[in-house]
Design a protein around this motif. Sequence first.
Motif, PDB file in Angstrom:
ATOM      1  N   SER A 137      48.084  39.778  33.392  1.00  0.00           N
ATOM      2  CA  SER A 137      47.311  41.027  33.478  1.00  0.00           C
ATOM      3  C   SER A 137      46.232  41.085  32.396  1.00  0.00           C
ATOM      4  O   SER A 137      45.128  41.583  32.632  1.00  0.00           O
ATOM      5  N   GLU A 138      46.531  40.556  31.215  1.00  0.00           N
ATOM      6  CA  GLU A 138      45.550  40.552  30.133  1.00  0.00           C
ATOM      7  C   GLU A 138      44.401  39.593  30.444  1.00  0.00           C
ATOM      8  O   GLU A 138      43.234  39.887  30.146  1.00  0.00           O
ATOM      9  N   LEU A 139      44.714  38.464  31.070  1.00  0.00           N
ATOM     10  CA  LEU A 139      43.659  37.522  31.445  1.00  0.00           C
ATOM     11  C   LEU A 139      42.790  38.088  32.562  1.00  0.00           C
ATOM     12  O   LEU A 139      41.578  37.874  32.580  1.00  0.00           O
ATOM     13  N   PHE A 140      43.419  38.810  33.492  1.00  0.00           N
ATOM     14  CA  PHE A 140      42.629  39.490  34.526  1.00  0.00           C
ATOM     15  C   PHE A 140      41.648  40.466  33.874  1.00  0.00           C
ATOM     16  O   PHE A 140      40.476  40.554  34.253  1.00  0.00           O
ATOM     17  N   ARG A 141      42.142  41.214  32.900  1.00  0.00           N
ATOM     18  CA  ARG A 141      41.285  42.186  32.212  1.00  0.00           C
ATOM     19  C   ARG A 141      40.120  41.490  31.514  1.00  0.00           C
ATOM     20  O   ARG A 141      38.968  41.910  31.635  1.00  0.00           O
ATOM     21  N   LYS A 142      40.412  40.411  30.818  1.00  0.00           N
ATOM     22  CA  LYS A 142      39.364  39.706  30.078  1.00  0.00           C
ATOM     23  C   LYS A 142      38.384  38.986  31.008  1.00  0.00           C
ATOM     24  O   LYS A 142      37.224  38.754  30.636  1.00  0.00           O
ATOM     25  N   SER A 143      38.842  38.636  32.211  1.00  0.00           N
ATOM     26  CA  SER A 143      37.914  38.019  33.169  1.00  0.00           C
ATOM     27  C   SER A 143      36.805  38.998  33.535  1.00  0.00           C
ATOM     28  O   SER A 143      35.685  38.574  33.862  1.00  0.00           O
ATOM     29  N   CYS A 144      37.109  40.291  33.467  1.00  0.00           N
ATOM     30  CA  CYS A 144      36.108  41.311  33.817  1.00  0.00           C
ATOM     31  C   CYS A 144      34.941  41.325  32.831  1.00  0.00           C
ATOM     32  O   CYS A 144      33.869  41.846  33.158  1.00  0.00           O
ATOM     33  N   TRP A 145      35.127  40.788  31.635  1.00  0.00           N
ATOM     34  CA  TRP A 145      34.024  40.732  30.682  1.00  0.00           C
ATOM     35  C   TRP A 145      32.883  39.874  31.258  1.00  0.00           C
ATOM     36  O   TRP A 145      31.720  40.262  31.201  1.00  0.00           O
ATOM     37  N   GLY A 146      33.250  38.704  31.778  1.00  0.00           N
ATOM     38  CA  GLY A 146      32.238  37.820  32.353  1.00  0.00           C
ATOM     39  C   GLY A 146      31.584  38.426  33.583  1.00  0.00           C
ATOM     40  O   GLY A 146      30.374  38.301  33.774  1.00  0.00           O
ATOM     41  N   TRP A 147      32.380  39.094  34.421  1.00  0.00           N
ATOM     42  CA  TRP A 147      31.831  39.707  35.627  1.00  0.00           C
ATOM     43  C   TRP A 147      30.874  40.839  35.273  1.00  0.00           C
ATOM     44  O   TRP A 147      29.797  40.957  35.852  1.00  0.00           O
ATOM     45  N   GLY A 148      31.250  41.656  34.309  1.00  0.00           N
ATOM     46  CA  GLY A 148      30.376  42.750  33.888  1.00  0.00           C
ATOM     47  C   GLY A 148      29.063  42.244  33.317  1.00  0.00           C
ATOM     48  O   GLY A 148      27.989  42.792  33.613  1.00  0.00           O
ATOM     49  N   LEU A 149      29.137  41.187  32.500  1.00  0.00           N
ATOM     50  CA  LEU A 149      27.922  40.612  31.928  1.00  0.00           C
ATOM     51  C   LEU A 149      27.024  40.051  33.031  1.00  0.00           C
ATOM     52  O   LEU A 149      25.799  40.217  33.004  1.00  0.00           O
ATOM     53  N   CYS A 150      27.639  39.394  34.022  1.00  0.00           N
ATOM     54  CA  CYS A 150      26.867  38.850  35.139  1.00  0.00           C
ATOM     55  C   CYS A 150      26.137  39.965  35.894  1.00  0.00           C
ATOM     56  O   CYS A 150      24.965  39.815  36.246  1.00  0.00           O
ATOM     57  N   CYS A 151      26.827  41.077  36.157  1.00  0.00           N
ATOM     58  CA  CYS A 151      26.196  42.200  36.866  1.00  0.00           C
ATOM     59  C   CYS A 151      25.024  42.760  36.075  1.00  0.00           C
ATOM     60  O   CYS A 151      23.953  43.050  36.638  1.00  0.00           O
ATOM     61  N   PHE A 152      25.208  42.899  34.760  1.00  0.00           N
ATOM     62  CA  PHE A 152      24.141  43.417  33.902  1.00  0.00           C
ATOM     63  C   PHE A 152      22.927  42.486  33.928  1.00  0.00           C
ATOM     64  O   PHE A 152      21.779  42.924  34.076  1.00  0.00           O
ATOM     65  N   LEU A 153      23.188  41.172  33.811  1.00  0.00           N
ATOM     66  CA  LEU A 153      22.100  40.189  33.851  1.00  0.00           C
ATOM     67  C   LEU A 153      21.421  40.170  35.220  1.00  0.00           C
ATOM     68  O   LEU A 153      20.203  39.980  35.314  1.00  0.00           O
TER      69      LEU A 153
END
Length: 270
Positions: A137-153
Amino acid sequence: MAGLVKFNRLHEQQYASDKLVKTVGFAAGFVAAMRQRVGWHGPDDPVALGLQQIASQCGNVGYALRFHGGYSGLLNELENFVNISFLGGWKDPWLKVLVRLQSAALMQYYLFENVAFLGKVTPGWIGPKLAKWGGASELFRKSCWGWGLCCFLDIIATRRKQAELARVKRNVTTWPRTPAKDGALALIARTERALSINVARMALFFIPNIQWSLQAGSRFAVQPEWLLQGLSLIECMTGYYALWNGLSCSRPALPMPDRADHLRASQKDK
């Protein structure tokens, strides 16, 4: 019947199938969250619980699709990082940088999500080995960091594409009135629509992702479940609309004005 044929041919693509699964999953999640919010049937409402199970299984299908790759995944993003395969014909030099950064962010996202998925589906094998990283569950949460950055970019990149397209449009408007000009303006209008939809989709991705990136119990996790599911459902439906109508965010390949048409238009203007 033509619509059925189009639906079947479209869903031979993995991307379209993934979009359909996501739409069903978030629709089920949204209805379940709304039923529980209204509270008419109590917290143990069997319909809401069943819909949550459907949403969960659709989520697992998405994890599996992204795990084995295809249109998305680690290898796909690695290819783009090396070759800039997803530039889409745009000329702005900054877009090469942004496209590469997006792939770097997505490689972090896919890596963490893939490992978390393996931990989730093998709780007696790989799952315990992830404990030192906080568990699946913690790795799933941290995976969202990359997804959020991608959306912003992606929002930044799309805004630059819109600026470049506006320059192209200004150039086309100087052409004499010919069939080539009409065709070029029609293509530009479709791309303008596609880019506007893409900005909206990235925002709809980004807002729920903020909460999914937070630790459980964070005081900043203020978005209710029905809102998270609803925004995600709107994104799916918006993306489905763009897919069904063949809208592309690539730079349009414009027809060049025919010389004979150009001469005729010039003579007519005189």
